[in-house]
Scaffold this motif. Structure first.
Motif, PDB file in Angstrom:
ATOM      1  N   ARG A 199       7.415   1.790   9.207  1.00  0.00           N
ATOM      2  CA  ARG A 199       7.885   1.519  10.572  1.00  0.00           C
ATOM      3  C   ARG A 199       8.507   0.122  10.696  1.00  0.00           C
ATOM      4  N   THR A 200       9.433  -0.122   9.797  1.00  0.00           N
ATOM      5  CA  THR A 200      10.150  -1.389   9.810  1.00  0.00           C
ATOM      6  C   THR A 200      11.633  -1.109   9.589  1.00  0.00           C
ATOM      7  N   THR A 201      12.437  -2.141   9.625  1.00  0.00           N
ATOM      8  CA  THR A 201      13.870  -1.961   9.400  1.00  0.00           C
ATOM      9  C   THR A 201      14.158  -1.861   7.901  1.00  0.00           C
ATOM     10  N   LEU A 202      15.327  -1.326   7.586  1.00  0.00           N
ATOM     11  CA  LEU A 202      15.765  -1.294   6.183  1.00  0.00           C
ATOM     12  C   LEU A 202      15.812  -2.703   5.608  1.00  0.00           C
ATOM     13  N   ALA A 203      16.328  -3.640   6.383  1.00  0.00           N
ATOM     14  CA  ALA A 203      16.450  -5.018   5.897  1.00  0.00           C
ATOM     15  C   ALA A 203      15.082  -5.617   5.580  1.00  0.00           C
TER      16      ALA A 203
ATOM     17  N   PHE B 139       0.815  -1.213   0.000  1.00  0.00           N
ATOM     18  CA  PHE B 139       0.000   0.000   0.000  1.00  0.00           C
ATOM     19  C   PHE B 139       0.853   1.269   0.000  1.00  0.00           C
ATOM     20  N   TYR B 140       1.968   1.276   0.718  1.00  0.00           N
ATOM     21  CA  TYR B 140       2.824   2.464   0.716  1.00  0.00           C
ATOM     22  C   TYR B 140       3.468   2.682  -0.651  1.00  0.00           C
ATOM     23  N   VAL B 141       3.846   1.622  -1.338  1.00  0.00           N
ATOM     24  CA  VAL B 141       4.398   1.775  -2.694  1.00  0.00           C
ATOM     25  C   VAL B 141       3.298   2.281  -3.628  1.00  0.00           C
ATOM     26  N   ALA B 142       2.075   1.780  -3.460  1.00  0.00           N
ATOM     27  CA  ALA B 142       0.954   2.234  -4.289  1.00  0.00           C
ATOM     28  C   ALA B 142       0.688   3.722  -4.092  1.00  0.00           C
ATOM     29  N   GLU B 143       0.788   4.181  -2.862  1.00  0.00           N
ATOM     30  CA  GLU B 143       0.495   5.576  -2.540  1.00  0.00           C
ATOM     31  C   GLU B 143       1.677   6.508  -2.808  1.00  0.00           C
ATOM     32  N   ASN B 144       2.870   5.945  -2.972  1.00  0.00           N
ATOM     33  CA  ASN B 144       4.084   6.756  -3.123  1.00  0.00           C
ATOM     34  C   ASN B 144       4.965   6.209  -4.245  1.00  0.00           C
ATOM     35  N   PRO B 145       4.522   6.275  -5.501  1.00  0.00           N
ATOM     36  CA  PRO B 145       5.350   5.751  -6.597  1.00  0.00           C
ATOM     37  C   PRO B 145       6.726   6.407  -6.594  1.00  0.00           C
ATOM     38  N   GLY B 146       7.758   5.590  -6.735  1.00  0.00           N
ATOM     39  CA  GLY B 146       9.121   6.103  -6.747  1.00  0.00           C
ATOM     40  C   GLY B 146       9.748   6.205  -5.370  1.00  0.00           C
ATOM     41  N   ILE B 147       9.083   5.676  -4.358  1.00  0.00           N
ATOM     42  CA  ILE B 147       9.632   5.672  -2.998  1.00  0.00           C
ATOM     43  C   ILE B 147      10.893   4.808  -2.979  1.00  0.00           C
ATOM     44  N   ASN B 148      11.870   5.179  -2.161  1.00  0.00           N
ATOM     45  CA  ASN B 148      13.061   4.331  -2.049  1.00  0.00           C
ATOM     46  C   ASN B 148      12.946   3.467  -0.785  1.00  0.00           C
ATOM     47  N   ILE B 149      13.859   2.542  -0.638  1.00  0.00           N
ATOM     48  CA  ILE B 149      13.792   1.581   0.471  1.00  0.00           C
ATOM     49  C   ILE B 149      13.882   2.278   1.831  1.00  0.00           C
ATOM     50  N   ALA B 150      14.760   3.256   1.965  1.00  0.00           N
ATOM     51  CA  ALA B 150      14.902   3.950   3.253  1.00  0.00           C
ATOM     52  C   ALA B 150      13.610   4.678   3.626  1.00  0.00           C
ATOM     53  N   GLU B 151      13.005   5.351   2.658  1.00  0.00           N
ATOM     54  CA  GLU B 151      11.731   6.034   2.911  1.00  0.00           C
ATOM     55  C   GLU B 151      10.637   5.020   3.255  1.00  0.00           C
ATOM     56  N   LEU B 152      10.633   3.922   2.518  1.00  0.00           N
ATOM     57  CA  LEU B 152       9.638   2.872   2.765  1.00  0.00           C
ATOM     58  C   LEU B 152       9.778   2.317   4.177  1.00  0.00           C
ATOM     59  N   ALA B 153      11.002   2.040   4.585  1.00  0.00           N
ATOM     60  CA  ALA B 153      11.238   1.524   5.943  1.00  0.00           C
ATOM     61  C   ALA B 153      10.723   2.512   6.981  1.00  0.00           C
ATOM     62  N   ASP B 154      10.948   3.792   6.735  1.00  0.00           N
ATOM     63  CA  ASP B 154      10.516   4.813   7.680  1.00  0.00           C
ATOM     64  C   ASP B 154       8.991   4.874   7.783  1.00  0.00           C
ATOM     65  N   VAL B 155       8.294   4.994   6.653  1.00  0.00           N
ATOM     66  CA  VAL B 155       6.835   5.132   6.714  1.00  0.00           C
ATOM     67  C   VAL B 155       6.144   3.834   7.134  1.00  0.00           C
TER      68      VAL B 155
END
Length: 118
Positions: free
Chosen positions: A50-54, A32-48
């Protein structure tokens, strides 16, 4: 008061259970976060999310198609990993056509929902 045959949230969960092998809350959150934020990077995704980078990286790579660089099983083909032009090691995440179709189906279920309370 209109009554639903089935709660739309449950319908959406069943949709994802049919599309994904043993979906987790993290899987759904990432999608859902990728759907709402096309072009998001992994670090941003981890932040929003609320998970680890890994974890964000692992889930995103599992949602990629098998031919994608760095893809992991089960190779769901729902997220495309594109090179980040500003960071050589980074990837930008976008839904594939199949990913967009799945999200659109979930959106349609939400749009058709009948409110339980006025």
């Amino acid at each position: 008061m209109a009554v639903r045959r089935r709660n739309s949230a449950l319908e959406i969960l069943e949709l994802f259970r049919r599309a994904l092998p043993q979906p987790t809350v993290t899987d759904l959150t990432v999608l859902f976060y990728v759907a709402e934020n096309p072009g998001i990077n992994i670090a941003e995704l981890a932040d929003v999310a609320r998970t680890t980078l890994a974890t964000a990286s692992r889930v995103a790579r599992a949602f990629a198609a098998p031919e994608a660089e760095g893809a992991l099983p089960p190779y769901l083909g729902l997220i495309e990993l594109k090179p980040n032009p500003h960071y050589a090691k980074g990837r930008l995440l976008y839904l594939t056509e199949a990913g967009r179709a799945l999200i659109e189906e979930a959106d349609a279920m939400i749009a058709e929902a009948v409110r339980i309370y006025p």
